[in-house]
Scaffold this active site. Sequence first.
Site, PDB file in Angstrom:
ATOM      1  N   LYS A 183       0.070  91.515  52.626  1.00 58.71           N
ATOM      2  CA  LYS A 183      -0.691  91.870  53.832  1.00 58.71           C
ATOM      3  C   LYS A 183       0.145  91.635  55.087  1.00 58.71           C
ATOM      4  CE  LYS A 183      -5.343  90.860  52.077  1.00 58.71           C
ATOM      5  NZ  LYS A 183      -6.515  89.971  52.224  1.00 58.71           N
ATOM      6  N   ALA A 186      -3.891  86.074  55.292  1.00 54.48           N
ATOM      7  CA  ALA A 186      -4.504  85.155  54.336  1.00 54.48           C
ATOM      8  C   ALA A 186      -5.247  85.947  53.280  1.00 54.48           C
ATOM      9  CB  ALA A 186      -5.470  84.212  55.051  1.00 54.48           C
ATOM     10  N   ASP A 187      -5.352  85.362  52.107  1.00 50.93           N
ATOM     11  CA  ASP A 187      -6.197  85.923  51.066  1.00 50.93           C
ATOM     12  C   ASP A 187      -6.848  84.767  50.329  1.00 50.93           C
ATOM     13  OD1 ASP A 187      -6.649  88.803  49.827  1.00 50.93           O
ATOM     14  OD2 ASP A 187      -6.820  87.303  48.232  1.00 50.93           O
ATOM     15  N   THR A 188      -8.140  84.893  50.094  1.00 48.69           N
ATOM     16  CA  THR A 188      -8.905  83.826  49.452  1.00 48.69           C
ATOM     17  C   THR A 188      -9.551  84.347  48.184  1.00 48.69           C
ATOM     18  OG1 THR A 188      -9.373  82.809  51.598  1.00 48.69           O
ATOM     19  CG2 THR A 188     -10.806  82.172  49.762  1.00 48.69           C
TER      20      THR A 188
END
Length: 185
Positions: free
Chosen positions: A50, A66-68
Amino acid sequence: MIILASHSPRRQELLKRIVPDFESHPASINERALPVLDPPAYVQSLATAKGQSLVPSYPGATIIAADTMVAFQGKLLGKPHDRAEAKQMITALGGQTHQVYTGLWVRLDNGSVRQQVVTTDVTFWPLSEADVESYLAEDAYQDKAGAYGIQDAGALLVKSIHGDFYNVMGLPISTLYRMLLAEPQ
């Protein structure tokens, strides 16, 4: 200039707590093209993809990505596609401890890159069928990894957390703050 590689209202709200002035631009990546690795490696690879996708458009900017994801018994639980999938997720998590992983990728305006994965353990109360149905009736599972948001009706499912509360919301601001301020390594 600071760019958040997301249009998530939750991430924007959290980032405003530490960075009052930023622009939000979603990253355009094909998440299915990335290999599914173990949960920490996977969220880090998504955050990296990203962030890197925005570098050509904003070469002199600080970019935050960010990725969660939620993981239970080694299996990733992304955003449910429908109510039935949300029910499966919430039912499985009842009375159990799962992990919430957020991969952070930060490219500072000087070009240096910092990455980190933050992990939080979350334990749900044991849940009856009525508890699950009551939660699902709120529609709070939509667009949430693991089918819940700890900041809304999902809070009633949570018995305890060990780690960063804001990580469970999708942006561990304490860690991010330190990444933004730290001296280059």
